[in-house]
Design a protein around this motif. Structure first.
Motif, PDB file in Angstrom:
ATOM      1  N   HIS A 114     -13.914   3.884  22.585  1.00 31.63           N
ATOM      2  CA  HIS A 114     -13.644   2.942  23.673  1.00 31.63           C
ATOM      3  C   HIS A 114     -14.029   3.594  24.997  1.00 31.63           C
ATOM      4  O   HIS A 114     -13.602   4.712  25.287  1.00 31.63           O
ATOM      5  N   TYR A 144      -9.685   1.425  28.356  1.00 30.74           N
ATOM      6  CA  TYR A 144      -8.566   0.759  27.694  1.00 30.74           C
ATOM      7  C   TYR A 144      -7.908  -0.213  28.658  1.00 30.74           C
ATOM      8  O   TYR A 144      -7.864   0.034  29.860  1.00 30.74           O
ATOM      9  N   LYS A 188      -7.991   3.680  32.310  1.00 29.23           N
ATOM     10  CA  LYS A 188      -7.038   2.687  31.817  1.00 29.23           C
ATOM     11  C   LYS A 188      -6.878   1.625  32.884  1.00 29.23           C
ATOM     12  O   LYS A 188      -6.743   1.927  34.065  1.00 29.23           O
TER      13      LYS A 188
END
Length: 148
Positions: A45, A48, A80
């Motif tokens: 990824h 996130y 994030k």
């Protein structure tokens, strides 16, 4: 169950396995960083979003990486975000920054090549270009090819 345990369980689900397979196929089962193939790979990824399941991301949010490159990416800061919109905005600005840097590097290369074609040489310390112009004057340029 803590967050890591929950995440590991999600990675066993058919939705994740299907998403991961598509990413591997897209990237030709080759590490996008070092171009190695035929080795163990990971579906990484790029960012996130809080509360999203591992498969709830668009394809461009994933890359295929080998063990070494995957470890390197995880040593770097993992982004994030609160929402997909935040992540998309970050990706968009990252692409704009990348494009601007590519333009600047191309222009720098052209300036430096032009100086070299005019007979400019690096100084003994490799810190700037120097040349004698058509009037017999010494001119100095920085490492980016800009007149000092």
């Amino acid at each position: 169950m803590n967050g890591k345990e929950w995440y590991r369980e999600q990675l066993k689900k058919p939705e994740w396995l299907a998403k991961r397979k598509k990413i591997y196929e897209r990237d030709n089962r080759t590490c996008v960083d070092c171009q190695k193939s035929g080795i163990r790979i990971h579906c990484h990824h790029e960012h996130y979003v809080r509360g999203k399941k591992p498969w709830d991301y668009p394809p461009h949010a994933f890359v295929t990486l080998c063990d070494e490159c995957h470890d390197n990416r995880h040593r770097a800061a993992i982004m994030k975000f609160m929402t997909h919109h935040d992540a998309e905005m970050w990706l968009m600005f990252s692409e704009v920054d990348k494009a601007m840097i590519e333009v600047e590097l191309k222009e720098r290369s052209e300036r430096v090549e032009g100086l070299s074609n005019q007979g400019a040489d690096w100084d003994s310390n490799g810190q700037y270009y120097s040349m004698i112009d058509e009037n017999g004057e010494q001119r100095c340029f920085d490492a980016d090819g800009n007149l000092m």
